[in-house]
Write an enzyme that holds these catalytic residues in place. Structure first.
Site, PDB file in Angstrom:
ATOM      1  N   HIS A  63       9.852  11.786   3.852  1.00  0.00           N
ATOM      2  CA  HIS A  63      10.352  11.349   2.534  1.00  0.00           C
ATOM      3  C   HIS A  63       9.298  11.580   1.457  1.00  0.00           C
ATOM      4  CE1 HIS A  63       8.360   7.341   1.964  1.00  0.00           C
ATOM      5  NE2 HIS A  63       8.425   7.226   3.267  1.00  0.00           N
ATOM      6  N   ASP A 172       1.690   6.671   1.909  1.00  0.00           N
ATOM      7  CA  ASP A 172       3.055   6.499   2.452  1.00  0.00           C
ATOM      8  C   ASP A 172       4.014   7.035   1.385  1.00  0.00           C
ATOM      9  OD1 ASP A 172       5.535   5.748   3.351  1.00  0.00           O
ATOM     10  OD2 ASP A 172       5.162   3.601   3.247  1.00  0.00           O
ATOM     11  N   GLU A 202      14.050   7.173   0.534  1.00  0.00           N
ATOM     12  CA  GLU A 202      13.815   6.526   1.835  1.00  0.00           C
ATOM     13  C   GLU A 202      13.449   5.068   1.655  1.00  0.00           C
ATOM     14  OE1 GLU A 202      11.480   5.209   5.409  1.00  0.00           O
ATOM     15  OE2 GLU A 202      10.884   5.255   3.321  1.00  0.00           O
ATOM     16  N   GLU A 203      12.630   4.801   0.648  1.00  0.00           N
ATOM     17  CA  GLU A 203      12.062   3.455   0.477  1.00  0.00           C
ATOM     18  C   GLU A 203      13.110   2.405   0.083  1.00  0.00           C
ATOM     19  OE1 GLU A 203       9.269   2.575   1.448  1.00  0.00           O
ATOM     20  OE2 GLU A 203       7.818   4.209   1.297  1.00  0.00           O
ATOM     21  N   ASP A 225       6.374   9.990   9.210  1.00  0.00           N
ATOM     22  CA  ASP A 225       6.094   8.928   8.247  1.00  0.00           C
ATOM     23  C   ASP A 225       4.780   8.252   8.612  1.00  0.00           C
ATOM     24  OD1 ASP A 225       6.403   6.993   6.189  1.00  0.00           O
ATOM     25  OD2 ASP A 225       8.569   6.913   6.508  1.00  0.00           O
ATOM     26  N   HIS A 314       1.668   0.063   1.733  1.00  0.00           N
ATOM     27  CA  HIS A 314       2.449  -0.481   0.606  1.00  0.00           C
ATOM     28  C   HIS A 314       1.579  -1.236  -0.397  1.00  0.00           C
ATOM     29  CE1 HIS A 314       6.900   0.074   1.900  1.00  0.00           C
ATOM     30  NE2 HIS A 314       6.159   1.101   2.246  1.00  0.00           N
TER      31      HIS A 314
END
Ligand code: ZN
Length: 346
Positions: A63, A172, A202-203, A225, A314
């Site tokens: 992604h 990420d 994707e998130e 990922d 994140h």
């Protein structure tokens, strides 16, 4: 690792979920340099096909979106309120810089209540997303010439090298975008058709990969990922998920996928035969594009995933290891090139 500058650029280009145009255009530029063709689907997934020798297909998905926010409201003093796009841990927002992408890019800082005026009660509470606002230093009238409700917001931080590690925002999943780009440059005449897909959204729930998987209907699927590396002070070994620097992870399961046992066994075999050190990953919470790759197509696919160990995931200071990155490229390459030599019937 050869190409830190390329990775740094990939991480710096904005791409909040649903607003991936800038990062997609950047990747298209890199693909064109290699003389590779590409297609886009209606949702915005970028698909690069490498023709194989035999009639089967493999979809490899990374992604290209990053967690971000969207402008919800601008108040009379020019403070900006926002809604998250993806799973933010609110405590990580304190005093962070962000960029609001309007007709112009506008820098801002995440403001919240100063500690001095917090009540004893307030201090005990963990912050909520709603406690924050963005201060751009601009008055409402000035600001509204540049941004409006619905504009995406991304984190602002530069990529730096820390020892053998790399640190910055959006690793990420831009680390995997980098891996997939390097793979597409490297791979020639694979046994089966390879569809390298840079997916969108994707998130916010694996949305792009669902549409792409329906379109491609692959026989095999590889998700690419990042995963948690909680190998930091205070962690118990059983909760670490992975360790930085110990090699790419062979995913066994996450919250939405039980990887195909044949794929897990195949990957273990490749790791052994090609002498590439890997780790086994069980991710208790969180999902990846592997789920739609496996199930969102007619009859499903034989799917698994390779995950890159990532500390501080994140947050604005995500961290990956250089040798993990180069070994991920190598491992993925070998997994794709040997796929027709394995007995998939049991
Ligand atoms: Zn991700």
């Amino acid at each position: 690792m050869k190409n830190i500058e390329l990775l740094s650029k990939i991480c710096s280009v904005a791409g909040a979920p649903g607003h991936e145009k800038k990062i997609r255009d950047f990747i298209i530029g890199e693909i064109k340099k290699e003389g590779l063709g590409y297609t886009l689907d209606n949702l915005g997934n970028l698909i690069v096909k490498i023709k194989g020798k035999k009639e089967k297909s493999i979809m490899v998905a990374a992604h290209m979106d990053e967690i971000g926010f969207i402008v919800k409201h601008i108040d009379e003093k020019g403070f900006v309120f926002f809604h998250p796009l993806g799973g933010f841990d609110p405590k990580t927002l304190t005093s962070q810089r962000v960029v609001i992408h309007g007709t112009h890019d506008v820098l801002g800082v995440m403001g919240s209540k100063p500690i001095h005026i917090m009540s004893a009660e307030d201090r005990k509470k963990t912050p909520k997303i709603e406690d924050y606002f963005i201060d751009t230093g601009l008055k409402k009238e000035e600001l509204e010439k540049k941004i409006s409700v619905g504009d995406p917001i991304t984190r602002y931080s530069e990529l730096i090298e820390l020892g053998q590690n790399i640190n910055g925002k959006s690793l990420d999943n831009r680390a995997s975008v980098y891996v997939l780009l390097q793979l597409l440059k490297k791979i020639k005449q694979p046994p089966y058709d390879i569809y390298g897909v840079f997916t969108v959204q994707e998130e916010v729930g694996l949305r792009g990969a669902s549409a792409a998987s329906l379109l491609i209907n692959p026989d095999f699927g590889f998700g690419l990922d990042t995963t948690i590396a909680f190998d930091t002070p205070g962690s118990a070994k059983k909760d670490q998920v992975s360790q930085l620097g110990n090699g790419p992870c062979i995913k066994i399961m996450d919250s939405q996928t039980i990887c195909d046992y044949r794929m897990v066994n195949y990957m273990k075999e490749i790791s052994k035969v090609k002498k590439i050190k890997t780790q086994l990953e069980i991710l208790p919470a969180g999902a990846t594009d592997t789920s739609p790759l496996q199930r969102m197509n007619s009859g499903g696919s034989i799917a698994g995933a390779i995950s890159i160990p990532t500390r501080h995931i994140h947050q604005t200071i995500e961290m990956v290891n250089k040798s993990d990155l180069s070994n991920t490229i190598l491992f993925l390459y070998e997994c794709l090139m040997e796929i027709d030599t394995y007995d998939w019937s049991h």
